[in-house]
Design a protein around this motif. Structure first.
Motif, mmCIF file in Angstrom:
data_model
loop_
_atom_site.group_PDB
_atom_site.id
_atom_site.type_symbol
_atom_site.label_atom_id
_atom_site.label_comp_id
_atom_site.label_asym_id
_atom_site.label_seq_id
_atom_site.Cartn_x
_atom_site.Cartn_y
_atom_site.Cartn_z
ATOM 1 N N GLY A 72 23.174 -0.381 -1.617
ATOM 2 C CA GLY A 72 23.646 0.558 -2.628
ATOM 3 C C GLY A 72 22.693 0.744 -3.788
ATOM 4 O O GLY A 72 23.067 1.305 -4.816
ATOM 5 N N CYS A 73 21.442 0.295 -3.619
ATOM 6 C CA CYS A 73 20.442 0.408 -4.682
ATOM 7 C C CYS A 73 19.509 1.574 -4.400
ATOM 8 O O CYS A 73 19.375 2.034 -3.272
ATOM 9 N N GLY A 74 18.835 2.028 -5.449
ATOM 10 C CA GLY A 74 17.768 2.988 -5.258
ATOM 11 C C GLY A 74 16.507 2.287 -4.795
ATOM 12 O O GLY A 74 16.342 1.079 -4.997
ATOM 13 N N ILE A 75 15.616 3.033 -4.165
ATOM 14 C CA ILE A 75 14.351 2.450 -3.718
ATOM 15 C C ILE A 75 13.216 3.404 -4.051
ATOM 16 O O ILE A 75 13.395 4.617 -4.161
ATOM 17 N N ARG A 76 12.053 2.832 -4.223
ATOM 18 C CA ARG A 76 10.811 3.587 -4.390
ATOM 19 C C ARG A 76 9.791 2.992 -3.427
ATOM 20 O O ARG A 76 9.510 1.785 -3.481
ATOM 21 N N LEU A 77 9.273 3.825 -2.529
ATOM 22 C CA LEU A 77 8.293 3.367 -1.545
ATOM 23 C C LEU A 77 6.916 3.780 -2.033
ATOM 24 O O LEU A 77 6.572 4.969 -2.030
ATOM 25 N N ASN A 78 6.132 2.822 -2.467
ATOM 26 C CA ASN A 78 4.838 3.122 -3.073
ATOM 27 C C ASN A 78 3.703 2.915 -2.090
ATOM 28 O O ASN A 78 3.606 1.862 -1.440
ATOM 29 N N THR A 79 2.860 3.918 -1.992
ATOM 30 C CA THR A 79 1.567 3.748 -1.337
ATOM 31 C C THR A 79 0.586 3.408 -2.444
ATOM 32 O O THR A 79 0.639 3.983 -3.524
ATOM 33 N N LEU A 80 -0.279 2.482 -2.216
ATOM 34 C CA LEU A 80 -1.118 1.928 -3.278
ATOM 35 C C LEU A 80 -1.916 3.020 -3.989
ATOM 36 O O LEU A 80 -2.659 3.776 -3.368
ATOM 37 N N THR A 81 -1.730 3.103 -5.309
ATOM 38 C CA THR A 81 -2.563 3.936 -6.173
ATOM 39 C C THR A 81 -3.492 2.998 -6.934
ATOM 40 O O THR A 81 -3.029 2.142 -7.691
ATOM 41 N N VAL A 82 -4.788 3.147 -6.715
ATOM 42 C CA VAL A 82 -5.754 2.224 -7.315
ATOM 43 C C VAL A 82 -6.154 2.766 -8.682
ATOM 44 O O VAL A 82 -7.057 3.592 -8.816
ATOM 45 N N ALA A 131 -7.790 -4.918 -11.852
ATOM 46 C CA ALA A 131 -8.408 -5.921 -10.981
ATOM 47 C C ALA A 131 -8.515 -5.410 -9.551
ATOM 48 O O ALA A 131 -9.484 -5.698 -8.842
ATOM 49 N N THR A 132 -7.521 -4.632 -9.109
ATOM 50 C CA THR A 132 -7.581 -4.065 -7.758
ATOM 51 C C THR A 132 -8.734 -3.079 -7.644
ATOM 52 O O THR A 132 -9.439 -3.041 -6.624
ATOM 53 N N ALA A 133 -8.936 -2.260 -8.681
ATOM 54 C CA ALA A 133 -10.062 -1.316 -8.659
ATOM 55 C C ALA A 133 -11.388 -2.050 -8.588
ATOM 56 O O ALA A 133 -12.316 -1.621 -7.884
ATOM 57 N N THR A 134 -11.495 -3.167 -9.289
ATOM 58 C CA THR A 134 -12.719 -3.969 -9.233
ATOM 59 C C THR A 134 -12.934 -4.525 -7.827
ATOM 60 O O THR A 134 -14.054 -4.544 -7.304
ATOM 61 N N GLU A 135 -11.850 -4.962 -7.201
ATOM 62 C CA GLU A 135 -11.937 -5.508 -5.840
ATOM 63 C C GLU A 135 -12.427 -4.450 -4.853
ATOM 64 O O GLU A 135 -13.185 -4.752 -3.925
ATOM 65 N N PHE A 136 -12.018 -3.197 -5.046
ATOM 66 C CA PHE A 136 -12.372 -2.114 -4.116
ATOM 67 C C PHE A 136 -13.606 -1.337 -4.568
ATOM 68 O O PHE A 136 -13.932 -0.302 -3.986
ATOM 69 N N ALA A 137 -14.284 -1.818 -5.596
ATOM 70 C CA ALA A 137 -15.336 -1.025 -6.236
ATOM 71 C C ALA A 137 -16.439 -0.602 -5.273
ATOM 72 O O ALA A 137 -17.045 0.451 -5.441
ATOM 73 N N GLY A 138 -16.724 -1.394 -4.268
ATOM 74 C CA GLY A 138 -17.818 -1.052 -3.363
ATOM 75 C C GLY A 138 -17.455 -0.060 -2.282
ATOM 76 O O GLY A 138 -18.330 0.369 -1.520
ATOM 77 N N LEU A 139 -16.192 0.323 -2.194
ATOM 78 C CA LEU A 139 -15.747 1.228 -1.141
ATOM 79 C C LEU A 139 -15.768 2.677 -1.617
ATOM 80 O O LEU A 139 -15.394 2.970 -2.755
ATOM 81 N N PRO A 140 -16.215 3.592 -0.765
ATOM 82 C CA PRO A 140 -16.236 5.005 -1.177
ATOM 83 C C PRO A 140 -14.825 5.589 -1.189
ATOM 84 O O PRO A 140 -13.942 5.166 -0.434
ATOM 85 N N ARG A 141 -14.592 6.547 -2.080
ATOM 86 C CA ARG A 141 -13.325 7.253 -2.139
ATOM 87 C C ARG A 141 -13.504 8.676 -1.606
ATOM 88 O O ARG A 141 -14.555 9.293 -1.812
ATOM 89 N N SER A 142 -12.457 9.173 -0.968
ATOM 90 C CA SER A 142 -12.446 10.550 -0.481
ATOM 91 C C SER A 142 -11.374 11.332 -1.222
ATOM 92 O O SER A 142 -10.322 10.789 -1.576
#
Length: 634
Positions: free
Chosen positions: A371-381, A386-397
């Motif tokens: 009976g609760c609401g939900i939010r399904l999140n796909t990762l937004t960097v 810290a997550t952006a730093t971890e992924f810093a070497g990967l190219p973005r499209s």
């Protein structure tokens, strides 16, 4: 100096969160105290009131609206998704009047301050972190007073200069009351019947989740406003016509003691105003929930987020300890009339391994069925996390799939030309994943929202009884389907239809098939238009009745085990049940064969074919149940 503050458009259809822009109104009050003349332009309100604003001529119309305020300095704020709209408006304004000064602020621009000044030469200043002290220093320097810019990135000697200082205020009691006289509150209240205003009672969070902008934006820990000052502000807002509040702090319960004091002050204010907030689940003890409920809290947004062990390690968020502890916390909230909305970070499948994805989806589905609401999140960097730093070497499209499918954004926000050139600066319009995998993932999450809403019990039976995979099911529903090619208002209907065709052909357990049959009936009843009135004779006279939308479904399991109405009386299985829509709600009745036969007669009656003859007792039963609604004589 004439300062104009601009709220870009970010909402489109959903008006639940529509309220005057608190941050800008607070900045306006601060700027006035330091001699500025202030105007505010809220394109979010304007677009919701007049959807034509979001057409092809948005930018000319928006530029005219800003220029009419005759500004010397224009300030824009952005959480992220609409940041390119701010950039384009600033560019057009600067092109029309090169003397105009432009400043950007808000969490997203704060995180890319140096990059923004390097990339966009029409931007003069970028505020980092809290805006009030930064704006004061900017107004002083622009006014010719000696001093140094603090928390304002700017160009100096061919370089970007920035002196960063966190938590410039010792207490939020220093803040003036927001300049609500700059807006027409009735315009907001007319579009949002909640009569919502936002409250800035504290800032920051004690946690350091790796994907969150909060630690970098506000600094670690929190700043607070005294409980008495909050109560005084709430009373003032209530007198202005507000009837619901949103406490905007990232985590309401950083300090249990401070939260208890806040609840006591709100309860003592006697306004009866209701409110909601963000909170962390592990601190929501029964004692604190009692105080929250007594103080008027009706909803809490809870970031459960990381479910799998891998995700918890990656995001430095270890709150989830299994379904049973979470279920108890959720029930504690629900028992007190507080509705939680839980956010889940859905793990991206790794090749053919989708166990973590299924675990997160199943936990969200269990939450939805509770009976609760939900939010399904796909990762937004978010940038500068810290997550952006971890992924810093990967190219973005570049991709605009998330704004088009998963967010309630107007068309002008969906396409981001600046992100096509620099995707790394725009987290909602870019991805680190290969585009085919990202498209499949985001499309599946869109379908998950659709199916978790329409078929929650069917899916739960499928997982728990049939041991099915939610991810594989969602993949099958969106496989070969280009959702962007489907008219937006038809997308969820198309997903429901594809699911029903696919699922009906599967071998399923009896309980899953029963849940599926019931929810298909509920869906048809919920979407059915009202039918024509029928004339009924009961032997004593004739009268017109309006049949309410209804369906009959045969189940192998007792209805109480499957329906949303747990008060429904079970019958010997298999049993026939009547699903009825009455006053916008679904109701359920056990139906005997004689009653069903009469319903068939009514449904088979052609318009204008004369009255249907019913036994008086049957007519009384159908009327009492609400299947037939007497038509009032004019």
């Amino acid at each position: 100096m004439r300062l104009t503050l601009v709220q870009p458009p970010n909402g489109f259809v959903d008006r639940y969160d529509l309220a005057p822009p608190l941050g800008l109104l607070t900045l306006a009050a601060v700027a006035r105290e330091h001699g500025a003349e202030v105007s505010l332009v809220d394109f979010n309100l304007m677009g919701m009131g007049d959807p034509s604003l979001h057409g092809a001529d948005f930018y000319p119309r928006a530029v005219r609206a800003i220029a009419e305020t005759q500004p010397d300095l224009v300030g824009f704020t952005s959480m992220a998704v609409e940041s390119h709209v701010c950039l384009e408006l600033a560019r057009l304004l600067k092109a029309a009047d090169p003397r105009l000064l432009t400043v950007l602020g808000g969490p997203h621009f704060s995180s890319i301050a140096r990059e923004a000044l390097d990339a966009f030469d029409w931007i003069d200043y970028v505020v980092t972190g809290e805006g009030e002290q930064a704006l004061i220093s900017l107004l002083r320097v622009l006014g010719g007073a000696p001093g140094e810019l603090v928390n304002v990135a700017h160009r100096s000697g061919g370089e970007v200069a920035l002196r960063r200082a966190l938590k410039g205020m010792t207490s939020l009691d220093e803040l003036p009351f927001p300049a609500y006289d700059l807006v027409e509150l009735d315009d907001y209240f007319a579009l949002n019947p909640l009569r919502l205003l936002n409250v800035d009672h504290a800032r920051g969070c004690m946690f350091r989740c790796s994907f969150c902008y909060s630690p970098g934006h506000w600094g670690q820990g929190e700043q607070t406003k005294s409980a008495s000052a909050v109560a005084e502000q709430v009373a003032r807002m209530h007198a202005m016509g507000a009837r619901h509040l949103f406490f905007v702090q990232d985590n309401l319960v950083n300090s249990v003691k401070a939260t208890q004091e806040l609840c006591a002050a709100l309860t003592g204010s006697g306004t009866g105003i209701t409110w909601n907030a963000y909170a962390t689940m592990q601190r929501l003890t029964p004692d604190l929930l009692d105080r929250l409920a007594a103080a008027g809290c009706t909803e809490l947004f809870v970031g459960v987020d990381a479910i799998s062990e891998e995700a918890q390690r990656s995001f430095a968020k270890h709150f989830f300890k299994g379904w049973e502890p979470l279920k108890q916390r959720l029930r504690d909230c629900l028992d007190r009339g507080i509705i939680p909305t839980c956010a889940f970070m859905i793990d991206i499948p790794e090749g053919d391994d989708h166990r973590s994805t299924d675990l997160a989806l199943t936990t969200a589905l269990l939450t939805r069925n509770l009976g609760c609401g939900i939010r399904l999140n796909t990762l937004t960097v978010y940038n500068a996390t810290a997550t952006a730093t971890e992924f810093a070497g990967l190219p973005r499209s570049y991709t605009d799939l998330k704004p088009r499918l998963l967010l309630d954004t107007p068309p002008v926000v969906q396409d981001n030309p600046y992100a096509r050139r620099a995707p790394g600066l725009f987290p909602f319009h870019s991805t680190f994943l290969p585009l085919p995998a990202y498209t499949r993932f985001v499309s599946a999450m869109h379908a998950a929202y659709t199916l978790f809403s329409a078929f929650p019990r069917t899916l739960l039976q499928y997982v728990l009884v049939d041991e099915g995979s939610l991810w594989e099911l969602l993949e099958a529903v969106v496989g070969g389907l280009d959702l962007l090619a489907v008219e937006p208002r038809r997308r969820r209907a198309v997903e429901r239809e594809r699911f029903q065709d696919l699922f009906a052909a599967r071998r399923l357990s009896a309980s899953t098939r029963d849940a599926f049959a019931l929810e298909c009936a509920e869906l048809r009843v919920s979407l059915a238009p009202g039918g024509p009135a029928v004339e009924v004779s009961d032997g004593t006279g004739q009268r017109w009745f309006q049949p309410r939308p209804h369906e009959v479904v045969r189940l192998q399991e007792p209805l109480a085990d499957l329906s949303r109405d747990h008060r429904a009386e079970p019958v010997e299985s298999p049993g026939d049940y009547l699903v009825l829509r009455k006053a916008g709600q679904l109701e359920y009745f056990a139906a005997d064969p004689s009653l069903l036969a009469q319903l068939e007669r009514i449904r088979g009656t052609a318009a204008g074919s004369g009255p249907v003859t019913l036994d008086p007792d049957v007519l009384a039963e159908l009327t009492a149940a609400g299947v037939l609604d007497p038509v009032k004589e004019v």
